[in-house]
Design a protein around this motif. Structure first.
Motif: not given
Lengths: 224, 241, 222
Positions: B87-93, B131-152
């Motif tokens: 499941v992917v939503s507009h919230q990243t989970f 490259t951003r795997l070890n960054d805190r999610v809160g510090t990433l841009s929205r787009g990057m967060q959403q990509r990680f959400s898809i990875a999740r």
């Protein structure tokens, strides 16, 4: 529906008669108690109110379990209505407790086991009723209330146990002594019976009103 | 209703309704999605898209009707279904205080993903965020967060994915690439159901389209059936309130 | 066992998150210290007064600190829809309950581990083993219903108000038992009378662990 109506009329009639008889017994027939005087008559209201506060919460408990299990609205209607009637009785119980305490013992409130447990019960009723408008939608509100109804009811005996144990450690000067003469016992039993009927009647009426409210809302929705 | 249906359907919905008090959010949805389909659900706000997706994602219970996902019954086999859907939503989970890696490790455990370290590596490469795997999610841009959400969502290799307006905040050029890789990552083709109100995007990606309005499906077609302007006209007509 | 692995994964996630922000523990600790100081001035008086009110002070402090920390438990799940993310996982709701419960338990115990010695120092009290046991058992009781109601409250408006409204009446027996037995423990009492209070606390813990476990499902489904 017709049959239901007849039943309600019978219930109304019986309750009225029972309450009238009870009032007569309480205020006229039963002899005045020696120590406390006239105000002691409140006892015959006080005790049945306590019984009802508890009975009503038991019905809330059963209704809540059934609602969570079966998801049928009628169970929530039952529980909700019983909670409303119950909180009223609990409030009256607390008030009569205060009215009784002042003239007899000189204090407005005594932290005795019954009153304290009733106060906690009152808070649980309050939580049960208040949670509904705070939930995101009606169904969730009903579910949350049901959870409170179940947890609250299971808590009641533990509360009573803790409070009575506490009371034995800290006995207060005000204690109601037992000893009931036969006339007093009779009055008490009649009163208990009459009040139980009253509870039942009020519950039925409240459920009926609630059903009408729901029907009205549904019709409004359809019209819009 | 049960045995005669061929097992080739990824998703089957019969007479699905959902009522909130007096609000009938879904009024009898019927849907069939085959494996490998990319179904787009269009609809204005309040049409019931999110409600429908929440029910399909097993988060919400239907008021009535039957749903089978991957051949499994929504009511009876809920946990098995959850193992097979993403499941992917507009919230990243994703938990903002934790790093992307910690988030992915957490979800790997929730989904019992075997060889989690390796799998995390794979999905993170799919979405291009190694490259951003070890960054805190809160510090990433929205787009990057959403990509990680898809990875999740891909960690446990689900056959079926539900996406609820996922492109909010994503960089527009990267999107088609993302959706394609989503569908093709791992073995075989994934089935995707996506809700959006972006007609152009939906037409690009999906091979089947439905329009949802007022809790009902008001239009169905396959992707090839029309171009953007025709679709827009149909959409406007069918979603008139 | 997969069940416990998932439970502990959730607990670990909460602990990790808390490490990063130190939100709960710091704010609750500071709150606790402030309350202790205020109590000192509120009750003025000498050592005798302190001896009398110490158990009450202790448990009022822990109760309100508990409410604060329990409130946070599900608020972090509301950000970014994480609670939904959890609900979508093939994880039974009971696992979520236990995971969260253990995390809250750890947080509250961490605060208490620091607060108790401070209490003892500031008010010249003796902490006995009995007091530690009482605190441990009561805290377990707090989190069993606390996590349940926290999940419920987070789905309502005015969530900060709703949690104490639900939580406090229910834990009345715990507070009574904790205060009474703490009083006994502080005056050097050995197990004797304390035992009957501990039985009440223990019964509460067991009963509400079971009940909350069963009912939790209904508080977080949509």
């Amino acid at each position: 529906m017709k049959e239901n109506h007849t039943f309600k009329m019978v219930l109304l009639g019986t309750t009225t008669i029972a309450m009238v008889v009870t009032m007569y017994l309480i205020f006229i027939w039963v002899p005045t108690e020696e120590e406390m005087g006239v105000v002691q008559r409140i006892f015959y209201l006080h005790v049945p109110l306590a019984w009802l506060a508890f009975l009503a919460f038991f019905v809330v408990f059963i209704g809540s379990i059934m609602y969570l299990w079966k998801r049928q609205e009628k169970w929530d209607v039952l529980a909700h209505s019983s909670a409303e009637v119950g909180v009223t009785f609990t409030t009256l119980f607390l008030i009569t407790g205060i009215i009784w305490a002042k003239p007899v013992w000189g204090v407005w409130w005594t932290w005795d086991a019954r009153l304290t447990a009733a106060l906690v019960l009152w808070l649980m009723y309050l939580a049960y009723l208040i949670i509904r408008p705070y939930a995101a939608d009606v169904q969730r509100g009903a579910r949350f209330a049901a959870v409170i109804g179940i947890v609250g009811f299971i808590d009641v005996p533990i509360v009573a146990l803790a409070i009575s144990l506490w009371r034995t450690q800290h006995p207060s000067a005000v204690i109601f002594e037992g000893g009931l003469a036969s006339t007093m016992l009779a009055t008490l039993l009649v009163s208990l019976f009459a009040f139980t009927l009253l509870y039942w009647l009020l519950l039925m009426l409240r459920i009926a009103i609630r059903k009408d409210e729901t029907e009205l809302k549904r019709l409004k929705e359809q019209r819009d | 209703m049960n045995e005669s249906i061929p097992l080739s359907s990824a998703l089957e919905v019969w007479e699905l309704t959902k009522t909130f008090g007096n609000n009938r959010a879904l009024r009898g949805i019927n849907l069939q999605v085959a494996y490998g389909d990319f179904l787009i659900i269009f609809g204005p706000n309040g049409a019931g898209k999110t409600t429908l997706l929440k029910i399909l994602a097993t988060i919400m219970k239907p008021s009535s009707g039957e749903v089978r996902i991957g051949g499994l019954d929504l009511k009876k086999d809920t946990e098995e279904i959850r193992q097979r859907i993403g499941v992917v939503s507009h919230q990243t989970f994703l938990y903002n205080n934790l790093t992307a890696r910690e988030n992915l490790e957490f979800y790997s455990r929730m989904y019992d993903v075997a060889e989690a370290g390796q799998r995390i590596h794979e999905v993170v490469n799919t979405v291009g965020m190694a490259t951003r795997l070890n960054d805190r999610v809160g510090t990433l841009s929205r787009g990057m967060q959403q990509r990680f959400s898809i990875a999740r969502a891909l960690l446990h290799n689900p056959d079926i994915m539900f996406l609820d307006e996922p492109e909010t905040g994503l960089d527009q050029e990267a999107l088609p690439m993302l959706w394609q890789s989503l569908q093709n990552e791992g073995q075989g083709k994934r089935t995707i159901v996506m809700a959006t109100h972006n007609l152009e995007r939906g037409l690009e990606l999906g091979n089947r389209l439905v329009i949802l309005s007022g809790g009902k499906i008001v239009h169905e077609q396959t992707g090839a059936d029309s171009d953007l302007s025709t679709l827009r006209k149909v959409y406007e007509e069918t979603t008139k309130q | 066992m997969r069940f416990w692995r998932k439970v502990l994964a959730i607990t670990w996630k909460d602990v990790l998150s808390e490490f990063r922000t130190r939100e709960i523990i710091f704010s609750v600790l500071v709150f606790t210290l402030l309350v202790i100081v205020i109590f000192n001035f509120a009750f003025g008086g000498g050592q005798d007064t302190i001896q009398m009110v110490a158990p009450g002070m202790l448990w009022i402090t822990f109760t309100f600190a508990g409410v604060l920390s329990l409130n946070r438990s599900f608020i972090i799940e509301k950000e970014e829809g994480c609670l939904e993310g959890l609900l979508v996982c093939p994880v039974s709701r009971e696992i979520i309950y236990l995971g969260k419960m253990l995390a809250s338990l750890l947080f509250m115990l961490s605060v208490e581990v620091v607060a108790l010695p401070i209490f003892a120092i500031l008010f010249n009290l003796d902490i006995s083993f009995q007091l530690v046991v009482i605190t441990l058992l009561t805290t377990v009781g707090f989190v069993t219903v606390g996590v349940l109601f926290s999940a419920l409250a987070v789905n309502t408006r005015a969530r900060e108000m709703v949690l104490p409204l639900l939580f406090l009446p229910i834990v009345v027996p715990l507070i009574i038992a904790a205060v009474e037995s703490s009083g006994l423990a502080l005056s050097g009492e050995s197990w004797g009378e304390i035992a009957s209070w501990l039985q009440i606390i223990g019964a509460f813990d067991v009963i509400f662990l079971v009940v909350s476990f069963w009912v939790f499902n209904y508080t977080i489904e949509e």
